[in-house]
Design a protein around this motif. Structure first.
Motif, short mmCIF file in Angstrom:
data_model
loop_
_atom_site.label_atom_id
_atom_site.label_comp_id
_atom_site.label_asym_id
_atom_site.label_seq_id
_atom_site.Cartn_x
_atom_site.Cartn_y
_atom_site.Cartn_z
N ALA A 75 0.93 -1.08 -0.08
CA ALA A 75 -0.13 0.04 0.00
C ALA A 75 1.09 1.17 -0.14
CB ALA A 75 -1.04 0.01 1.03
N ALA A 76 2.20 1.13 0.76
CA ALA A 76 3.13 2.44 0.78
C ALA A 76 3.65 2.60 -0.75
CB ALA A 76 4.09 2.29 1.71
N ARG A 77 3.92 1.69 -1.41
CA ARG A 77 4.51 1.77 -2.56
C ARG A 77 3.45 2.42 -3.58
NH1 ARG A 77 9.20 -0.69 -3.32
NH2 ARG A 77 9.78 -2.38 -1.84
N GLN A 78 2.04 2.16 -3.53
CA GLN A 78 1.07 2.52 -4.41
C GLN A 78 0.67 3.94 -4.07
OE1 GLN A 78 -1.87 -0.59 -3.80
NE2 GLN A 78 -0.79 -2.06 -5.26
N SER A 79 0.67 4.28 -2.74
CA SER A 79 0.10 5.31 -2.73
C SER A 79 1.08 6.37 -2.27
CB SER A 79 -0.71 5.23 -1.18
OG SER A 79 0.06 5.26 0.12
N GLY A 80 2.30 6.21 -1.83
CA GLY A 80 3.32 7.31 -1.53
C GLY A 80 3.29 7.66 -0.32
N VAL A 81 2.64 6.90 0.78
CA VAL A 81 2.70 7.19 2.15
C VAL A 81 2.75 5.97 2.75
CG1 VAL A 81 1.28 7.99 3.98
CG2 VAL A 81 1.15 9.26 1.73
N ALA A 82 3.66 5.81 3.86
CA ALA A 82 3.70 4.46 4.73
C ALA A 82 2.45 4.82 5.94
CB ALA A 82 4.90 4.46 5.25
N GLY A 83 1.25 4.09 5.56
CA GLY A 83 -0.03 4.45 6.28
C GLY A 83 -0.10 3.45 7.33
N HIS A 84 -0.53 3.70 8.42
CA HIS A 84 -0.99 2.82 9.45
C HIS A 84 -2.48 3.03 9.94
CE1 HIS A 84 -0.64 5.89 12.73
NE2 HIS A 84 0.26 6.15 12.08
N PRO A 85 -3.41 1.74 9.97
CA PRO A 85 -4.72 1.95 10.54
C PRO A 85 -4.54 2.57 12.20
CG PRO A 85 -4.00 -0.32 10.37
CD PRO A 85 -3.00 0.45 9.97
N GLY A 86 -5.64 3.21 12.50
CA GLY A 86 -5.59 3.48 14.18
C GLY A 86 -4.50 4.28 14.66
N ASP A 87 -4.05 4.29 15.87
CA ASP A 87 -2.90 5.00 16.09
C ASP A 87 -1.62 4.31 16.16
OD1 ASP A 87 -3.11 3.23 18.33
OD2 ASP A 87 -3.79 4.48 19.79
N GLY A 88 -1.66 3.32 15.85
CA GLY A 88 -0.44 2.38 15.48
C GLY A 88 0.07 1.66 16.80
N ALA A 89 -0.64 1.82 17.74
CA ALA A 89 -0.35 1.01 19.02
C ALA A 89 -0.55 -0.17 19.03
CB ALA A 89 -0.71 1.87 20.38
N GLN A 90 -1.48 -0.87 17.99
CA GLN A 90 -2.16 -2.30 18.11
C GLN A 90 -1.05 -3.13 17.58
OE1 GLN A 90 -2.62 0.25 16.00
NE2 GLN A 90 -3.42 -0.62 14.01
N ARG A 91 -1.04 -4.14 18.32
CA ARG A 91 0.35 -5.21 18.19
C ARG A 91 -0.25 -6.26 17.22
NH1 ARG A 91 0.66 -6.02 24.35
NH2 ARG A 91 -1.54 -5.59 23.86
N TRP A 92 0.71 -6.72 16.28
CA TRP A 92 0.50 -7.81 15.61
C TRP A 92 1.39 -8.73 15.77
CZ3 TRP A 92 0.01 -5.06 9.96
CH2 TRP A 92 -1.16 -4.31 9.99
N PRO A 93 1.33 -10.21 15.99
CA PRO A 93 2.18 -11.26 16.01
C PRO A 93 2.89 -11.48 14.56
CG PRO A 93 -0.21 -11.91 15.83
CD PRO A 93 -0.17 -10.66 15.92
N ALA A 94 3.75 -12.41 14.71
CA ALA A 94 4.47 -12.36 13.42
C ALA A 94 5.50 -13.83 13.60
CB ALA A 94 5.66 -11.12 12.87
N GLU B 210 2.08 8.13 8.05
CA GLU B 210 0.90 8.92 8.43
C GLU B 210 -0.04 7.97 8.70
OE1 GLU B 210 -0.48 11.22 5.24
OE2 GLU B 210 1.49 12.10 5.03
N ARG B 211 -1.12 8.41 9.45
CA ARG B 211 -2.26 7.59 9.99
C ARG B 211 -3.26 7.63 8.65
NH1 ARG B 211 -6.35 7.88 15.27
NH2 ARG B 211 -7.60 6.26 14.62
N VAL B 212 -3.89 6.32 8.30
CA VAL B 212 -4.67 6.63 7.20
C VAL B 212 -5.98 5.94 7.57
CG1 VAL B 212 -2.93 6.47 5.64
CG2 VAL B 212 -3.91 4.40 6.46
N ALA B 213 -7.18 5.88 6.71
CA ALA B 213 -8.46 5.31 7.18
C ALA B 213 -8.42 4.06 7.15
CB ALA B 213 -9.67 6.01 6.25
#
Length: 293
Positions: free
Chosen positions: A178-197, A246-249
């Motif tokens: 999504a960042a490559r396509q939009s030109g913005v490294a966007g995150h949903p929400g405030d970015g504090a949410q955690r994802w496992p990997a 940036e935060r994105v929708a």
């Protein structure tokens, strides 16, 4: 052991095929194209032309195998309708594979995602959600696990939000795309949410352990990183691509938007202790440092 695999050429499947063949198992795997067939052949596996819609083919291949791993998931899920259709395709394929193994005591390894639990890391004993955009997948896995009562040594591996390799894969890979396509490294929400990997090659080891020794009806978590903050992931992506963060929708990420915004860490303590699984490959944050502009 001779193993039949669906989804053997994706990020996870490639690692699984390599792990199985290195351990001395022989592999046949579904191939949707000549390119996939060539890739499987190069890895030492036998390609089986077809798709997961070929339920008769899946049943025949599973019946002839000593073990089965279901990894294939359709790629067309850019909308809620597409995601629902993909889940239904996967469900039909799993039913065809599992029905061929009834009363055989042969291993059948299926996949789902780790669940989310309010206020803590999800455990292997926590149930999968039966509501929401991926509820159908939970029902498919539960139906597969029920085959434990019909003579199938079925086990389920719950994969985290990002299964990665070489800086790509999973939810983090979708953020990069999504960042490559939009030109913005966007995150949903405030970015504090955690994802496992987990690294794909570490996940592949767990698939092998489950195939070889997991008891019928068991559930395992392929989690190496319990929970990376999304803002930390996006900051690496933005720096590597030279893009603003940036935060994105939430809607930016289509049907996955509500899932992307959730805090969903997961534990693998039981899996590590019971199966002796120990991840050794780079973390997601380290792997994202290999992203090329």
């Amino acid at each position: 052991m001779h193993v039949f695999i669906t989804g053997g050429t994706g990020t996870i499947g490639t690692a699984v095929v390599a792990e199985f063949t290195a351990a001395g198992h022989t592999v046949s795997a579904l191939a949707r194209s000549d390119a996939s067939a060539a890739k499987l052949t190069a890895m030492g596996a036998t390609p089986v032309p077809g798709s997961i819609d070929d339920v008769d083919l899946l049943h025949t291949q599973a019946a002839a195998a000593q073990g089965v791993v279901s990894l294939a998931f359709p790629n067309e899920y850019d909308s809620a309708e597409g995601l629902a259709a993909a889940i239904e395709q996967e469900s039909r394929a799993m039913t065809a594979l599992g029905s061929a193994l009834v009363d055989s005591d042969r291993p059948f390894v299926v996949v789902s995602g780790t669940p989310w639990v309010q206020g803590r890391a999800a455990l292997e004993t926590d149930p999968l959600p039966l509501e929401g955009p991926v509820a159908g997948r939970a029902r498919s896995v539960l139906a597969a696990l029920a085959l434990a009562d019909r003579g199938v040594r079925v086990s389920a591996i719950r994969l985290p939000r990002t299964v990665h390799a070489d800086g790509a894969g999973g939810f983090a890979g979708l953020l990069t795309q999504a960042a490559r396509q939009s030109g913005v490294a966007g995150h949903p929400g405030d970015g504090a949410q955690r994802w496992p990997a987990v690294h794909a090659r570490d996940a592949a080891v767990l698939f092998r352990l489950a195939l070889e020794s997991a008891p019928a009806g068991s559930v395992w978590h392929a989690v190496a990183d319990q929970g990376d903050r999304v803002i930390d992931l996006v900051e690496v992506i933005g720096r590597r691509l030279g893009l603003p963060v940036e935060r994105v929708a939430d809607e930016t990420f289509g049907p996955f938007g509500p899932i992307f915004a959730m805090d969903q860490p997961a534990s693998s303590e039981h899996t590590r202790r019971a199966l002796g699984w120990e991840p050794t490959h780079p973390s997601l944050l380290a792997d994202l440092e290999t992203i090329e502009p």
